[in-house]
Write an enzyme that holds these catalytic residues in place. Structure first.
Site: not given
Ligand SMILES: O=C(O)c1ccccc1NCC(=O)[C@H](O)[C@H](O)COP(=O)(O)O
Length: 261
Positions: A54, A56, A116, A165, A186, A216-217
């Protein structure tokens, strides 16, 4: 008001500004001039864990994360490290992203690109394709009633692949019912910003066989990617750990190698 509600208010305001500058008809014409979206699912089904890396700069939970003056250069490093796709945050107020970032990444790499953002209208789906993305994030928590199915239908019409998601069992059930081919869990609760990677472990068994599972994350190092993989992730999406790594190309390689397959 939850963090997510605050973000969505800003997203709607910014969306209204863009809609008055560029009509839907204009966007549709741009889509007609845009090369077709890349096919994504076969890449994610290839052997081994796939990494979505990503771009970010900033986040509501952490504030400023990294100075990224040239997102295209970062995306090239991700691609050189073997990332299966690049995620570009395009929300401006909290993440310091933009559609300009998305376009510059599109010009720089030939692997799939995920937009995103907080998608709540068909206009944003057209916009996503018009700016060259291949994937789009649809967050179940912010798409009530039939809106999830409607937007999923439109993404398919435009050749996009939706990353649908979820964060709870109910949201995951809605993603499955909507027929998502690519489901993300997520680990971050977007209403409180708390991160708990074991949420993926708890929910993954309810992702149907054949559906691509994305964790995710919350990755801070290779061992977290390995753990997500053990819990059934086909794909792991990583933001902060990569933009702060100092060597994104090697970090992507390490993350892929950590899964040990
Ligand atoms: O990152 C946040 O603080 C955040 C807050 C509210 C809504 C969304 C948020 N992040 C978007 C993401 O899902 C992450 O950027 C992505 O999964 C990567 O997470 P990480 O590897 O933990 O940076």
């Amino acid at each position: 008001m939850s963090v997510l509600d605050g973000i969505l208010d800003g997203v709607r305001e910014d969306l209204a500004t863009r809609q008055s500058a560029v009509s839907l008809a204009e966007l549709k014409a741009r889509v007609g001039d845009t090369p077709p979206a890349l096919e994504v699912l076969p890449r994610f089904r290839a052997p081994g864990v796939s990494i979505i890396a990503e771009v970010k700069r900033s986040s509501p939970s952490k504030g400023a994360l990294a100075d990224i003056p040239d997102p295209a250069a970062l995306a090239k490093e991700y691609a050189a490290g073997g990332a299966a796709a690049v995620s570009v945050l395009t929300e401006q107020r909290r993440f310091a992203g933009s559609l300009v970032d998305l376009e510059s990444v599109r010009r720089a790499v030939d692997i799939p690109i995920l937009r995103k953002d907080f998608i709540v209208t068909p206009y944003q789906v057209w916009e996503t394709r018009a700016h060259g993305a291949d994937l789009i994030l649809l967050m179940v928590v912010s798409l009530d009633g039939g809106l999830l199915a409607d937007l999923l239908g439109l993404t398919r019409e435009l050749g996009l692949t939706a990353l649908v998601e979820a964060h709870t069992a109910d949201e995951l059930a809605r993603a499955v019912e909507a027929g998502a081919d690519l489901i993300g869990v997520n680990a971050r609760d977007l209403t409180t910003l708390e991160v708990d990677r074991t949420v993926f472990k708890q929910l993954a068994p309810a992702i149907p066989a054949g559906t691509v599972a994305v964790a995710e994350s919350g990755v801070s190092g290779p061992e977290d990617v390995a753990e997500y993989r053990q819990w059934g992730a086909d794909v792991v999406l990583v933001g902060e750990a990569l933009v702060r790594s100092g060597d994104p190309r090697s970090s992507v390689r390490e993350f892929m190698a950590a899964a040990g397959d």
